[in-house]
Design a protein around this motif. Sequence first.
Motif, PDB file in Angstrom:
ATOM      1  N   GLU A  50       0.819  -1.216   0.000  1.00 20.97           N
ATOM      2  CA  GLU A  50       0.000   0.000   0.000  1.00 20.97           C
ATOM      3  C   GLU A  50       0.850   1.262   0.000  1.00 20.97           C
ATOM      4  O   GLU A  50       0.345   2.357  -0.243  1.00 20.97           O
ATOM      5  N   MET A  51       2.133   1.116   0.290  1.00 23.37           N
ATOM      6  CA  MET A  51       3.021   2.272   0.425  1.00 23.37           C
ATOM      7  C   MET A  51       3.615   2.675  -0.924  1.00 23.37           C
ATOM      8  O   MET A  51       4.151   1.847  -1.662  1.00 23.37           O
ATOM      9  N   ARG A  52       3.524   3.961  -1.216  1.00 29.00           N
ATOM     10  CA  ARG A  52       4.200   4.533  -2.383  1.00 29.00           C
ATOM     11  C   ARG A  52       5.452   5.224  -1.872  1.00 29.00           C
ATOM     12  O   ARG A  52       5.402   6.005  -0.929  1.00 29.00           O
ATOM     13  N   VAL A  53       6.581   4.902  -2.480  1.00 26.28           N
ATOM     14  CA  VAL A  53       7.862   5.463  -2.057  1.00 26.28           C
ATOM     15  C   VAL A  53       8.374   6.375  -3.164  1.00 26.28           C
ATOM     16  O   VAL A  53       8.547   5.951  -4.301  1.00 26.28           O
ATOM     17  N   GLN A  54       8.584   7.628  -2.805  1.00 30.57           N
ATOM     18  CA  GLN A  54       9.059   8.622  -3.762  1.00 30.57           C
ATOM     19  C   GLN A  54      10.489   9.004  -3.371  1.00 30.57           C
ATOM     20  O   GLN A  54      10.715   9.498  -2.270  1.00 30.57           O
ATOM     21  N   VAL A  55      11.429   8.762  -4.272  1.00 28.08           N
ATOM     22  CA  VAL A  55      12.832   9.037  -4.005  1.00 28.08           C
ATOM     23  C   VAL A  55      13.304  10.151  -4.929  1.00 28.08           C
ATOM     24  O   VAL A  55      13.093  10.092  -6.137  1.00 28.08           O
ATOM     25  N   THR A  56      13.951  11.145  -4.331  1.00 28.73           N
ATOM     26  CA  THR A  56      14.570  12.210  -5.108  1.00 28.73           C
ATOM     27  C   THR A  56      16.071  12.140  -4.862  1.00 28.73           C
ATOM     28  O   THR A  56      16.516  12.182  -3.711  1.00 28.73           O
ATOM     29  N   ILE A  57      16.832  11.996  -5.932  1.00 32.26           N
ATOM     30  CA  ILE A  57      18.284  11.925  -5.878  1.00 32.26           C
ATOM     31  C   ILE A  57      18.833  13.223  -6.447  1.00 32.26           C
ATOM     32  O   ILE A  57      18.430  13.637  -7.535  1.00 32.26           O
ATOM     33  N   ALA A  58      19.762  13.834  -5.715  1.00 34.12           N
ATOM     34  CA  ALA A  58      20.391  15.066  -6.195  1.00 34.12           C
ATOM     35  C   ALA A  58      21.862  14.805  -6.486  1.00 34.12           C
ATOM     36  O   ALA A  58      22.607  14.361  -5.608  1.00 34.12           O
ATOM     37  N   VAL A  59      22.248  15.019  -7.741  1.00 27.68           N
ATOM     38  CA  VAL A  59      23.630  14.880  -8.194  1.00 27.68           C
ATOM     39  C   VAL A  59      23.911  15.976  -9.225  1.00 27.68           C
ATOM     40  O   VAL A  59      22.981  16.564  -9.783  1.00 27.68           O
ATOM     41  N   GLN A  60      25.174  16.190  -9.502  1.00 25.96           N
ATOM     42  CA  GLN A  60      25.547  17.217 -10.463  1.00 25.96           C
ATOM     43  C   GLN A  60      25.150  16.864 -11.900  1.00 25.96           C
ATOM     44  O   GLN A  60      24.913  17.759 -12.702  1.00 25.96           O
ATOM     45  N   GLN A  61      25.080  15.576 -12.208  1.00 24.56           N
ATOM     46  CA  GLN A  61      24.697  15.164 -13.565  1.00 24.56           C
ATOM     47  C   GLN A  61      23.530  14.169 -13.470  1.00 24.56           C
ATOM     48  O   GLN A  61      23.722  12.955 -13.564  1.00 24.56           O
ATOM     49  N   PRO A  62      22.307  14.679 -13.279  1.00 25.21           N
ATOM     50  CA  PRO A  62      21.146  13.802 -13.074  1.00 25.21           C
ATOM     51  C   PRO A  62      20.902  12.798 -14.198  1.00 25.21           C
ATOM     52  O   PRO A  62      20.421  11.693 -13.938  1.00 25.21           O
ATOM     53  N   VAL A  84      17.623  14.848  -9.841  1.00 27.07           N
ATOM     54  CA  VAL A  84      17.604  16.293 -10.057  1.00 27.07           C
ATOM     55  C   VAL A  84      19.010  16.856  -9.882  1.00 27.07           C
ATOM     56  O   VAL A  84      19.891  16.199  -9.335  1.00 27.07           O
ATOM     57  N   LYS A  85      19.191  18.074 -10.334  1.00 31.18           N
ATOM     58  CA  LYS A  85      20.484  18.760 -10.196  1.00 31.18           C
ATOM     59  C   LYS A  85      20.717  19.090  -8.728  1.00 31.18           C
ATOM     60  O   LYS A  85      19.850  19.631  -8.055  1.00 31.18           O
ATOM     61  N   GLY A  86      21.880  18.724  -8.228  1.00 32.94           N
ATOM     62  CA  GLY A  86      22.250  18.989  -6.836  1.00 32.94           C
ATOM     63  C   GLY A  86      23.498  18.215  -6.509  1.00 32.94           C
ATOM     64  O   GLY A  86      24.336  17.974  -7.373  1.00 32.94           O
ATOM     65  N   GLY A  87      23.603  17.773  -5.269  1.00 36.31           N
ATOM     66  CA  GLY A  87      24.780  17.012  -4.873  1.00 36.31           C
ATOM     67  C   GLY A  87      26.041  17.828  -5.043  1.00 36.31           C
ATOM     68  O   GLY A  87      26.016  19.060  -5.039  1.00 36.31           O
ATOM     69  N   LEU A  88      27.151  17.129  -5.220  1.00 35.15           N
ATOM     70  CA  LEU A  88      28.440  17.817  -5.298  1.00 35.15           C
ATOM     71  C   LEU A  88      29.442  16.945  -6.030  1.00 35.15           C
ATOM     72  O   LEU A  88      29.501  15.738  -5.813  1.00 35.15           O
ATOM     73  N   ASP A  89      30.196  17.551  -6.906  1.00 36.83           N
ATOM     74  CA  ASP A  89      31.354  16.908  -7.513  1.00 36.83           C
ATOM     75  C   ASP A  89      32.593  17.614  -6.972  1.00 36.83           C
ATOM     76  O   ASP A  89      32.662  18.846  -6.992  1.00 36.83           O
ATOM     77  N   VAL A  90      33.549  16.843  -6.481  1.00 38.05           N
ATOM     78  CA  VAL A  90      34.816  17.398  -6.024  1.00 38.05           C
ATOM     79  C   VAL A  90      35.869  16.951  -7.032  1.00 38.05           C
ATOM     80  O   VAL A  90      36.147  15.761  -7.152  1.00 38.05           O
ATOM     81  N   VAL A  91      36.412  17.906  -7.745  1.00 44.20           N
ATOM     82  CA  VAL A  91      37.349  17.606  -8.824  1.00 44.20           C
ATOM     83  C   VAL A  91      38.769  17.503  -8.271  1.00 44.20           C
ATOM     84  O   VAL A  91      39.202  18.341  -7.476  1.00 44.20           O
ATOM     85  N   THR A  97      40.291  13.331 -12.094  1.00 42.40           N
ATOM     86  CA  THR A  97      39.073  12.619 -11.701  1.00 42.40           C
ATOM     87  C   THR A  97      38.167  13.551 -10.905  1.00 42.40           C
ATOM     88  O   THR A  97      38.537  14.671 -10.565  1.00 42.40           O
ATOM     89  N   ARG A  98      36.984  13.034 -10.613  1.00 40.50           N
ATOM     90  CA  ARG A  98      36.062  13.768  -9.738  1.00 40.50           C
ATOM     91  C   ARG A  98      35.462  12.778  -8.750  1.00 40.50           C
ATOM     92  O   ARG A  98      35.254  11.603  -9.071  1.00 40.50           O
ATOM     93  N   HIS A  99      35.198  13.253  -7.554  1.00 40.81           N
ATOM     94  CA  HIS A  99      34.535  12.464  -6.520  1.00 40.81           C
ATOM     95  C   HIS A  99      33.075  12.886  -6.527  1.00 40.81           C
ATOM     96  O   HIS A  99      32.767  14.074  -6.419  1.00 40.81           O
ATOM     97  N   VAL A 100      32.182  11.917  -6.666  1.00 38.67           N
ATOM     98  CA  VAL A 100      30.758  12.172  -6.819  1.00 38.67           C
ATOM     99  C   VAL A 100      30.054  12.005  -5.471  1.00 38.67           C
ATOM    100  O   VAL A 100      30.191  10.963  -4.834  1.00 38.67           O
ATOM    101  N   ILE A 101      29.306  13.026  -5.087  1.00 33.97           N
ATOM    102  CA  ILE A 101      28.537  12.980  -3.844  1.00 33.97           C
ATOM    103  C   ILE A 101      27.064  13.195  -4.186  1.00 33.97           C
ATOM    104  O   ILE A 101      26.704  14.167  -4.856  1.00 33.97           O
ATOM    105  N   ALA A 102      26.227  12.265  -3.722  1.00 35.45           N
ATOM    106  CA  ALA A 102      24.781  12.322  -3.983  1.00 35.45           C
ATOM    107  C   ALA A 102      24.033  12.472  -2.669  1.00 35.45           C
ATOM    108  O   ALA A 102      24.465  11.980  -1.629  1.00 35.45           O
ATOM    109  N   THR A 103      22.897  13.137  -2.736  1.00 38.77           N
ATOM    110  CA  THR A 103      21.980  13.183  -1.602  1.00 38.77           C
ATOM    111  C   THR A 103      20.660  12.562  -2.034  1.00 38.77           C
ATOM    112  O   THR A 103      20.292  12.611  -3.202  1.00 38.77           O
TER     113      THR A 103
END
Length: 120
Positions: A50-62, A84-91, A97-103
């Motif tokens: 019965e549960m609907r689960v809505q997930v939003t992921i934020a990264v620099q390259q959605p 969606v656009k968000g999160g963080l890339d640390v170059v 390279t880049r380190h990818v961080i997602a929320t």
Amino acid sequence: MTEKRIILEMGTGNDLYGQDYTKAACRAVQDALHHSSITLFSKLGIDHTEMRVQVTIAVQQPDEVDCDKVAADLPRGRAEVRAVKGGLDVVDDAAGTRHVIATAAIEAFLPDQAGKYVQS
């Protein structure tokens, strides 16, 4: 049918060396899930379907997130995942390279239960 949001959890995940947005997203979802222990379903006799689960992921390259793979990581409910656009890339210029961080924000909804239960 009217729904009510019953859960909101947040998490963070990363991929430090693979530069993989989907891997970082899955790790963010797992981080959020590990913050929860929901006994509501068993206590009230509500089926997880019965549960609907809505997930939003934020990264620099959605566009780089495989939303179906992230949804497959969810253990219960009917999952909907969007990136969606968000999160963080640390170059790291020296390594090229880049380190990818997602929320992640995970919201769970159930049909409105108003009037179904009385306190005894």
